[in-house]
Design a protein around this motif. Structure first.
Motif, PDB file in Angstrom:
ATOM      1  N   PHE A  55      16.867   6.094   5.983  1.00  0.00           N
ATOM      2  CA  PHE A  55      16.341   7.069   5.018  1.00  0.00           C
ATOM      3  C   PHE A  55      17.432   7.585   4.077  1.00  0.00           C
ATOM      4  O   PHE A  55      17.123   8.103   3.015  1.00  0.00           O
ATOM      5  N   HIS A  76      11.271   0.826   6.091  1.00  0.00           N
ATOM      6  CA  HIS A  76      10.154   0.107   6.707  1.00  0.00           C
ATOM      7  C   HIS A  76      10.625  -1.151   7.437  1.00  0.00           C
ATOM      8  O   HIS A  76      10.022  -1.570   8.411  1.00  0.00           O
ATOM      9  N   ALA A  79      12.039   0.068  10.777  1.00  0.00           N
ATOM     10  CA  ALA A  79      10.919   0.401  11.665  1.00  0.00           C
ATOM     11  C   ALA A  79      10.253  -0.872  12.172  1.00  0.00           C
ATOM     12  O   ALA A  79       9.817  -0.949  13.324  1.00  0.00           O
ATOM     13  N   PHE A  87      10.119  13.185  12.763  1.00  0.00           N
ATOM     14  CA  PHE A  87      10.753  14.042  11.768  1.00  0.00           C
ATOM     15  C   PHE A  87      10.889  15.457  12.314  1.00  0.00           C
ATOM     16  O   PHE A  87       9.997  15.952  12.996  1.00  0.00           O
ATOM     17  N   TYR A  93      -0.307  13.344   8.556  1.00  0.00           N
ATOM     18  CA  TYR A  93      -1.147  13.232   7.374  1.00  0.00           C
ATOM     19  C   TYR A  93      -2.177  14.328   7.507  1.00  0.00           C
ATOM     20  O   TYR A  93      -3.175  14.178   8.204  1.00  0.00           O
ATOM     21  N   ILE A 104      -2.479   4.461  10.345  1.00  0.00           N
ATOM     22  CA  ILE A 104      -1.437   4.000   9.426  1.00  0.00           C
ATOM     23  C   ILE A 104      -0.373   3.176  10.168  1.00  0.00           C
ATOM     24  O   ILE A 104      -0.118   2.041   9.788  1.00  0.00           O
ATOM     25  N   ARG A 165       2.841   8.524  16.695  1.00  0.00           N
ATOM     26  CA  ARG A 165       2.991   7.664  15.524  1.00  0.00           C
ATOM     27  C   ARG A 165       4.069   6.605  15.771  1.00  0.00           C
ATOM     28  O   ARG A 165       3.942   5.466  15.334  1.00  0.00           O
TER      29      ARG A 165
ATOM     30  N   LEU B 204      -7.053   4.442   4.110  1.00  0.00           N
ATOM     31  CA  LEU B 204      -6.289   5.483   4.807  1.00  0.00           C
ATOM     32  C   LEU B 204      -4.803   5.332   4.537  1.00  0.00           C
ATOM     33  O   LEU B 204      -4.086   6.324   4.420  1.00  0.00           O
ATOM     34  N   VAL B 205      -4.340   4.085   4.423  1.00  0.00           N
ATOM     35  CA  VAL B 205      -2.921   3.881   4.109  1.00  0.00           C
ATOM     36  C   VAL B 205      -2.630   4.425   2.706  1.00  0.00           C
ATOM     37  O   VAL B 205      -1.628   5.109   2.498  1.00  0.00           O
ATOM     38  N   ARG B 207      -4.187   6.865   1.234  1.00  0.00           N
ATOM     39  CA  ARG B 207      -4.207   8.328   1.307  1.00  0.00           C
ATOM     40  C   ARG B 207      -2.966   8.850   2.017  1.00  0.00           C
ATOM     41  O   ARG B 207      -2.457   9.928   1.696  1.00  0.00           O
ATOM     42  N   ALA B 208      -2.473   8.073   2.980  1.00  0.00           N
ATOM     43  CA  ALA B 208      -1.264   8.485   3.692  1.00  0.00           C
ATOM     44  C   ALA B 208      -0.057   8.456   2.754  1.00  0.00           C
ATOM     45  O   ALA B 208       0.821   9.311   2.837  1.00  0.00           O
ATOM     46  N   ASP B 211      -0.266  11.691   1.029  1.00  0.00           N
ATOM     47  CA  ASP B 211       0.037  12.820   1.910  1.00  0.00           C
ATOM     48  C   ASP B 211       1.526  12.892   2.202  1.00  0.00           C
ATOM     49  O   ASP B 211       2.113  13.955   2.197  1.00  0.00           O
ATOM     50  N   ASN B 212       2.116  11.734   2.474  1.00  0.00           N
ATOM     51  CA  ASN B 212       3.414  11.766   3.090  1.00  0.00           C
ATOM     52  C   ASN B 212       4.040  10.381   3.127  1.00  0.00           C
ATOM     53  O   ASN B 212       3.930   9.677   4.132  1.00  0.00           O
ATOM     54  N   GLN B 214       7.080   9.361   3.298  1.00  0.00           N
ATOM     55  CA  GLN B 214       8.203   9.152   4.232  1.00  0.00           C
ATOM     56  C   GLN B 214       7.684   8.666   5.592  1.00  0.00           C
ATOM     57  O   GLN B 214       8.248   7.752   6.196  1.00  0.00           O
ATOM     58  N   ALA B 215       6.617   9.309   6.064  1.00  0.00           N
ATOM     59  CA  ALA B 215       6.082   8.923   7.360  1.00  0.00           C
ATOM     60  C   ALA B 215       5.490   7.520   7.318  1.00  0.00           C
ATOM     61  O   ALA B 215       5.530   6.797   8.313  1.00  0.00           O
ATOM     62  N   VAL B 216       4.956   7.125   6.168  1.00  0.00           N
ATOM     63  CA  VAL B 216       4.419   5.765   6.060  1.00  0.00           C
ATOM     64  C   VAL B 216       5.555   4.758   6.153  1.00  0.00           C
ATOM     65  O   VAL B 216       5.455   3.739   6.835  1.00  0.00           O
ATOM     66  N   LYS B 217       6.681   5.071   5.482  1.00  0.00           N
ATOM     67  CA  LYS B 217       7.846   4.189   5.587  1.00  0.00           C
ATOM     68  C   LYS B 217       8.308   4.104   7.030  1.00  0.00           C
ATOM     69  O   LYS B 217       8.631   3.027   7.529  1.00  0.00           O
ATOM     70  N   ALA B 218       8.342   5.257   7.708  1.00  0.00           N
ATOM     71  CA  ALA B 218       8.803   5.278   9.100  1.00  0.00           C
ATOM     72  C   ALA B 218       7.840   4.535  10.014  1.00  0.00           C
ATOM     73  O   ALA B 218       8.182   4.237  11.150  1.00  0.00           O
ATOM     74  N   TYR B 226       1.675  -1.230  -1.270  1.00  0.00           N
ATOM     75  CA  TYR B 226       0.377  -0.558  -1.339  1.00  0.00           C
ATOM     76  C   TYR B 226       0.212   0.199  -2.650  1.00  0.00           C
ATOM     77  O   TYR B 226      -0.890   0.259  -3.199  1.00  0.00           O
TER      78      TYR B 226
END
Lengths: 259, 337
Positions: A55, A76, A79, A87, A93, A104, A165, B204-205, B207-208, B211-212, B214-218, B226
């Motif tokens: 990051f 990504h 991961a 975090f 979300y 996701i 997650r 959903l991806v 929308r994610a 929303d966020n 960073q969390a999608v990357k993680a 996308y």
């Protein structure tokens, strides 16, 4: 510990402008370790996690995972290799129900390959898999909790959702950035067995914590950070006994140090 | 009625089971209750060309359909992916010019030029926007705003595609029925298709990412892939609108890159209710005719238009559809205390 380390952090440094957030930090994490990272506020713990997971870009040094260099790969890709993170400031979300939050990670290439936490190489229906993971991590299946919007969940569940997650990817290594902070004593007490179970299953954990008592109960190695540098590394007992650690947390006992 | 011994009680209808997103349906009445609003919209749009007899207002129907497509494209990208694009006019222009070129140079009929302009224009716009995808928030908006301005001046300066004159002699539709009904059917397909898409796992991806990210990357997902796909979907819809526009006016010119095509869809989305997808369609259905009615005021048209917009935003800032959906799922009654 025998065998090559799972994660090798070699002499990494990172500066934000004039602030040296990390300078020459090195350590090794072996498979099935619960590796604690502690240190006062601003000592570079979160920057360390951000550097390992891609990051932030590191200025120098090297990070190897399973013998392969992962320094400065995009998040990504890291991961995808099985290095996941939570975090410190929770990032669910918020507009989605809890179980939909797991769609996701379950949509990712890694989850498709691994099938998720318990998938055994085959990914089933994502809604079902998601609810199964939530149940294992402490969301009561028959209650409304897994179906509630993430924005309405209390902190305890959100922290678990962060972990879920990560688990949805069937990770090798999870970097937990303060999963205990903000939780009540009883909530932490119910998280500890989960942490131990993950270790038994072969998942390696790196845990950044301020709750030292709880951390020392589960961790087998502890790294102490101060001013972006490694202060000491050792078993929880060694770390607790070290005067430098007390000094870093509480300030020097001897004023002559400053004079 | 509101005396001392009665009060207003507000209930959510029983059908709305408390797991957001999942509806448990238990009978014909409830199914009817869910289908009714959809039926009203579909039937209403399909009847429109039949009930409007004035040729001037018949043309307005087509314009409404085009703006509805643009608003839909904007709402999807903004509220489901988190990319606020001000480059709608660029998409319209690319779709329009492409359709005009395919028609006049290759002699393709609208039946082929419109779908080709939709997909080809979508691809072209996506490639053009690609360098901006790492940008977030207002930076993305500002950079995308530059695209139509840039394209307009390039066409003018290099005198390509007919320069300021534009491309003339573009084929029109065989008759107004084909023009209006194909547009309405395409609009309905796009609307219900997008509504379905945003609730799939792929949706959903998207929308994610909003929303966020960073969390999608993680989560091991390449968000650029996308975002690219979402821009393609949105740009294609707007290119479709542009292609229709050109075939309706039988002309493609730099005015298809005018900022109206970026701004009015945004106004329609705000008025209709952002994030509902059907709201923007409704917004276009209200705004475009109002804009036509106000032509009677001449120069003051924009003043009244702006006042109406401001009133909507001040008094119903959530948008008509958000308000209507909430009210539809509630009912109120007076009860004795």
């Amino acid at each position: 510990m025998s065998g090559p380390p799972l994660l090798e952090v070699q002499n990494i440094s990172k500066a934000f402008g004039g602030i040296q957030a990390l300078s020459g930090v090195s350590f090794n994490v072996h498979s099935r370790d619960i590796f604690g990272i502690i240190g006062p506020n601003g000592s570079g713990k979160t920057t360390l996690v951000n550097s390992i997971t891609g990051f932030v870009r590191i200025d120098s040094g090297k990070v190897n995972f399973q013998g392969r260099e992962i320094s400065n790969l995009p998040p990504h890709k890291i991961a995808d290799l099985g290095v996941t993170r939570t975090f410190q400031i929770m990032r669910p979300y918020y507009s989605l129900p809890a179980y939909k939050n797991l769609i996701i990670p379950l949509f990712s290439p890694r989850a498709r390959r691994t099938g998720g936490w318990r998938g055994g190489g085959k990914l089933g229906d994502r809604d079902t898999v998601g609810i199964d993971i939530l149940e294992e991590i402490g969301f009561e299946r028959d209650s409304q909790v897994p179906y509630k919007l993430a924005s309405t969940l209390p902190t305890g569940y959100l922290k678990r959702l962060e972990l879920a997650r990560c688990l949805a990817l069937r990770p090798e290594l999870i970097l937990c950035d303060e999963v205990f902070s903000g939780l009540s004593m009883s909530e932490i007490a119910s998280m500890l067995p989960l942490i131990e179970r993950l270790q038994m299953e072969g998942i390696t954990l790196i845990m950044i914590e301020h709750r030292l008592k709880e951390l020392f109960r589960v961790a087998n190695r502890v790294l102490v950070m101060n001013f972006g540098q490694k202060l000491i590394e050792g078993s929880p007992e060694e770390v607790m006994a070290d005067p430098k650690v007390k000094e870093a947390y509480l300030g020097s006992e001897d004023l002559s140090d400053y004079v | 009625m509101a005396g001392a011994d009665v009060r207003k009680e507000r209930l959510d209808r029983g059908i709305k089971v408390r797991t957001s997103g999942i509806y448990a349906i238990s009978g014909g009445k409830e199914i009817g209750y869910l289908i009714l609003p959809r039926l009203v919209l579909i039937a209403g749009l399909l009847l429109l060309p039949l009930v409007v007899t004035n040729p001037y207002w018949q043309r307005v129907i087509s314009i409404v359909g085009i703006y509805a497509l643009l608003a839909l494209s904007f709402d999807f990208l903004t509220h489901y992916v988190g990319l606020v694009s001000l480059g709608g006019a660029f998409f319209v222009g690319v779709g329009g010019y492409l359709a005009a070129l395919l028609n006049t140079k290759l002699g393709l009929s609208p039946l082929f030029s419109i779908p080709l302009a939709t997909v080809g224009g979508g691809l072209f716009c996506t490639l053009a926007i690609l360098p901006c995808l790492p940008l977030r928030g207002v930076y993305f908006s500002i950079v995308t705003l530059m695209y139509p301005l840039l394209a307009m001046r390039v066409i003018e300066a290099l005198n390509i595609f007919g320069g300021t004159e534009g491309i003339m002699g573009v084929a029109s539709f065989p008759n107004r029925w084909v023009e209006q009904y194909s547009l309405i059917v395409v609009l309905l397909l796009a609307l219900f298709g997008l509504r379905r898409l945003v609730n799939t796992d792929l949706g959903l991806v998207f929308r994610a990412v909003k929303d966020n990210d960073q969390a999608v990357k993680a989560s091991g997902i390449n968000i650029t892939h996308y975002k690219t796909l979402a821009v393609f979907i949105s740009a294609s819809l707007a290119c479709l609108g542009g292609a229709y526009l050109v075939h309706i006016y039988m002309w493609a010119g730099i005015s298809t890159l005018a900022l109206d095509f970026s701004i009015i869809p945004i106004a329609a989305t705000v008025i209709g209710g952002g994030g509902t997808l059907v709201g923007p369609v409704l917004g276009a259905l209200i705004l475009v005719p109002i804009s036509e009615l106000l032509r009677a005021f001449g120069t003051l048209r924009i003043v009244f238009y702006a006042l109406i917009l401001m009133a909507f935003i001040v008094f119903r800032s959530e948008g008509i559809m958000v308000y209507a959906q909430r009210k539809y799922h509630q009912f109120e009654k007076w009860v004795q205390v």
